[in-house]
Design a protein around this motif. Structure first.
Motif, PDB file in Angstrom:
ATOM      1  N   LEU A  41       0.828  -1.202   0.000  1.00 59.97           N
ATOM      2  CA  LEU A  41       0.000   0.000   0.000  1.00 59.97           C
ATOM      3  C   LEU A  41       0.864   1.254   0.000  1.00 59.97           C
ATOM      4  CD1 LEU A  41      -3.007   0.643  -0.017  1.00 59.97           C
ATOM      5  CD2 LEU A  41      -2.937   0.710   2.477  1.00 59.97           C
ATOM      6  N   GLN A  42       1.948   1.237   0.766  1.00 59.63           N
ATOM      7  CA  GLN A  42       2.864   2.381   0.785  1.00 59.63           C
ATOM      8  C   GLN A  42       3.510   2.566  -0.586  1.00 59.63           C
ATOM      9  OE1 GLN A  42       3.277   4.628   3.308  1.00 59.63           O
ATOM     10  NE2 GLN A  42       4.426   5.759   1.794  1.00 59.63           N
ATOM     11  N   ARG A  43       3.882   1.474  -1.251  1.00 59.25           N
ATOM     12  CA  ARG A  43       4.459   1.570  -2.600  1.00 59.25           C
ATOM     13  C   ARG A  43       3.451   2.154  -3.589  1.00 59.25           C
ATOM     14  NH1 ARG A  43       7.353  -4.298  -2.907  1.00 59.25           N
ATOM     15  NH2 ARG A  43       9.071  -3.827  -1.509  1.00 59.25           N
ATOM     16  N   LEU A  44       2.198   1.741  -3.461  1.00 60.30           N
ATOM     17  CA  LEU A  44       1.145   2.275  -4.330  1.00 60.30           C
ATOM     18  C   LEU A  44       0.995   3.781  -4.127  1.00 60.30           C
ATOM     19  CD1 LEU A  44      -1.278   2.026  -6.272  1.00 60.30           C
ATOM     20  CD2 LEU A  44      -2.672   1.431  -4.267  1.00 60.30           C
ATOM     21  N   LYS A  45       0.953   4.201  -2.867  1.00 57.87           N
ATOM     22  CA  LYS A  45       0.798   5.633  -2.579  1.00 57.87           C
ATOM     23  C   LYS A  45       2.011   6.417  -3.069  1.00 57.87           C
ATOM     24  CE  LYS A  45      -0.719   8.924   0.737  1.00 57.87           C
ATOM     25  NZ  LYS A  45      -0.563   9.473   2.036  1.00 57.87           N
ATOM     26  N   LEU A  46       3.184   5.881  -2.900  1.00 55.82           N
ATOM     27  CA  LEU A  46       4.404   6.525  -3.385  1.00 55.82           C
ATOM     28  C   LEU A  46       4.365   6.674  -4.905  1.00 55.82           C
ATOM     29  CD1 LEU A  46       7.298   7.532  -2.632  1.00 55.82           C
ATOM     30  CD2 LEU A  46       8.048   5.195  -3.021  1.00 55.82           C
ATOM     31  N   ALA A  47       3.941   5.626  -5.604  1.00 49.94           N
ATOM     32  CA  ALA A  47       3.854   5.680  -7.069  1.00 49.94           C
ATOM     33  C   ALA A  47       2.830   6.711  -7.521  1.00 49.94           C
ATOM     34  CB  ALA A  47       3.505   4.304  -7.622  1.00 49.94           C
ATOM     35  N   LEU A  48       1.675   6.762  -6.859  1.00 49.46           N
ATOM     36  CA  LEU A  48       0.667   7.758  -7.217  1.00 49.46           C
ATOM     37  C   LEU A  48       1.169   9.173  -6.950  1.00 49.46           C
ATOM     38  CD1 LEU A  48      -2.644   6.098  -6.000  1.00 49.46           C
ATOM     39  CD2 LEU A  48      -2.010   6.644  -8.349  1.00 49.46           C
ATOM     40  N   THR A  49       1.885   9.355  -5.847  1.00 46.72           N
ATOM     41  CA  THR A  49       2.443  10.679  -5.535  1.00 46.72           C
ATOM     42  C   THR A  49       3.411  11.114  -6.625  1.00 46.72           C
ATOM     43  OG1 THR A  49       2.199  10.306  -3.171  1.00 46.72           O
ATOM     44  CG2 THR A  49       3.742  12.021  -3.835  1.00 46.72           C
ATOM     45  N   ARG A  50       4.243  10.193  -7.099  1.00 49.43           N
ATOM     46  CA  ARG A  50       5.193  10.528  -8.157  1.00 49.43           C
ATOM     47  C   ARG A  50       4.496  10.910  -9.457  1.00 49.43           C
ATOM     48  NH1 ARG A  50       9.253   5.713  -6.649  1.00 49.43           N
ATOM     49  NH2 ARG A  50      10.557   6.877  -5.196  1.00 49.43           N
ATOM     50  N   ASP A  65      15.718  21.026  -5.513  1.00 44.20           N
ATOM     51  CA  ASP A  65      15.108  21.144  -6.833  1.00 44.20           C
ATOM     52  C   ASP A  65      14.802  19.808  -7.494  1.00 44.20           C
ATOM     53  OD1 ASP A  65      15.090  23.874  -6.722  1.00 44.20           O
ATOM     54  OD2 ASP A  65      16.990  24.113  -7.772  1.00 44.20           O
ATOM     55  N   ASP A  66      15.543  18.760  -7.175  1.00 45.36           N
ATOM     56  CA  ASP A  66      15.352  17.495  -7.874  1.00 45.36           C
ATOM     57  C   ASP A  66      14.069  16.767  -7.476  1.00 45.36           C
ATOM     58  OD1 ASP A  66      16.475  17.084  -5.379  1.00 45.36           O
ATOM     59  OD2 ASP A  66      17.461  15.230  -5.975  1.00 45.36           O
ATOM     60  N   ASP A  67      13.531  17.010  -6.277  1.00 49.94           N
ATOM     61  CA  ASP A  67      12.288  16.355  -5.881  1.00 49.94           C
ATOM     62  C   ASP A  67      11.596  17.170  -4.795  1.00 49.94           C
ATOM     63  OD1 ASP A  67      10.185  14.673  -5.491  1.00 49.94           O
ATOM     64  OD2 ASP A  67      11.387  12.923  -4.963  1.00 49.94           O
ATOM     65  N   ARG A  68      10.571  17.893  -5.175  1.00 50.60           N
ATOM     66  CA  ARG A  68       9.848  18.752  -4.230  1.00 50.60           C
ATOM     67  C   ARG A  68       8.467  18.203  -3.882  1.00 50.60           C
ATOM     68  NH1 ARG A  68      11.186  24.885  -6.267  1.00 50.60           N
ATOM     69  NH2 ARG A  68      13.385  24.811  -5.788  1.00 50.60           N
ATOM     70  N   ARG A  69       8.266  16.923  -4.087  1.00 48.88           N
ATOM     71  CA  ARG A  69       6.970  16.314  -3.775  1.00 48.88           C
ATOM     72  C   ARG A  69       6.800  16.175  -2.260  1.00 48.88           C
ATOM     73  NH1 ARG A  69       9.204  13.231  -7.977  1.00 48.88           N
ATOM     74  NH2 ARG A  69       8.000  13.289  -9.886  1.00 48.88           N
ATOM     75  N   ASP A  70       5.543  16.105  -1.843  1.00 49.98           N
ATOM     76  CA  ASP A  70       5.229  15.898  -0.433  1.00 49.98           C
ATOM     77  C   ASP A  70       4.879  14.425  -0.229  1.00 49.98           C
ATOM     78  OD1 ASP A  70       4.673  16.286   2.211  1.00 49.98           O
ATOM     79  OD2 ASP A  70       2.681  17.101   1.874  1.00 49.98           O
ATOM     80  N   TYR A  71       5.865  13.640   0.181  1.00 50.85           N
ATOM     81  CA  TYR A  71       5.640  12.215   0.425  1.00 50.85           C
ATOM     82  C   TYR A  71       5.108  12.035   1.835  1.00 50.85           C
ATOM     83  CZ  TYR A  71       8.489  11.489  -3.726  1.00 50.85           C
ATOM     84  OH  TYR A  71       8.977  11.508  -4.995  1.00 50.85           O
ATOM     85  N   VAL A  72       3.925  11.483   1.936  1.00 46.70           N
ATOM     86  CA  VAL A  72       3.297  11.252   3.230  1.00 46.70           C
ATOM     87  C   VAL A  72       2.931   9.776   3.304  1.00 46.70           C
ATOM     88  CG1 VAL A  72       1.400  11.903   4.737  1.00 46.70           C
ATOM     89  CG2 VAL A  72       2.362  13.584   3.190  1.00 46.70           C
ATOM     90  N   GLY A  73       3.096   9.191   4.476  1.00 49.99           N
ATOM     91  CA  GLY A  73       2.819   7.771   4.642  1.00 49.99           C
ATOM     92  C   GLY A  73       1.340   7.439   4.571  1.00 49.99           C
ATOM     93  N   ILE A  74       1.044   6.151   4.637  1.00 47.03           N
ATOM     94  CA  ILE A  74      -0.337   5.702   4.530  1.00 47.03           C
ATOM     95  C   ILE A  74      -1.145   6.004   5.785  1.00 47.03           C
ATOM     96  CG2 ILE A  74       0.144   3.918   2.828  1.00 47.03           C
ATOM     97  CD1 ILE A  74       0.064   1.874   5.134  1.00 47.03           C
ATOM     98  N   TYR A  75      -0.500   6.416   6.850  1.00 48.56           N
ATOM     99  CA  TYR A  75      -1.208   6.738   8.087  1.00 48.56           C
ATOM    100  C   TYR A  75      -1.504   8.230   8.226  1.00 48.56           C
ATOM    101  CZ  TYR A  75       0.041   1.999   9.342  1.00 48.56           C
ATOM    102  OH  TYR A  75       0.191   0.646   9.350  1.00 48.56           O
ATOM    103  N   GLN A  76      -1.421   8.966   7.140  1.00 47.09           N
ATOM    104  CA  GLN A  76      -1.700  10.411   7.159  1.00 47.09           C
ATOM    105  C   GLN A  76      -3.152  10.641   7.582  1.00 47.09           C
ATOM    106  OE1 GLN A  76      -1.682  12.183   3.294  1.00 47.09           O
ATOM    107  NE2 GLN A  76      -1.941  14.255   4.065  1.00 47.09           N
TER     108      GLN A  76
END
Length: 88
Positions: A41-50, A65-76
């Protein structure tokens, strides 16, 4: 958008919070969070975030600059669409 090009799945809800758009994906059944399931599930959320969160859509200025995404875990924590807010 990625939904129309079939790059990403269509969310059940799209909400404008005033701070940006939020996509909600609902499962048909509850997902038991066994260790192996949590990892997937965490991998799925990470892929969708990307896919969804790009420097063209939004970003954190304080991140490199190379990665400004907001990666949040599945327990957000989040408030489900249609539920009451703290101001009623």
């Amino acid at each position: 958008m990625g939904i129309e090009k079939k790059v990403m799945p269509c969310p059940q809800y799209i909400v404008n919070s005033g701070h940006g758009l939020h996509l909600y994906y609902l499962f048909q059944h509850p997902v038991p969070l066994y260790p192996a399931v949590r990892v997937r599930l965490q991998r799925l959320k990470l892929a969708l975030t990307r896919i969804v969160w790009t420097n063209e859509t939004s970003y954190f200025r304080s991140r490199p600059d190379d990665d400004r995404r907001d990666y949040v875990g599945i327990y957000q924590n989040f408030r489900m669409v249609g539920s009451c807010s703290k101001i009623g």
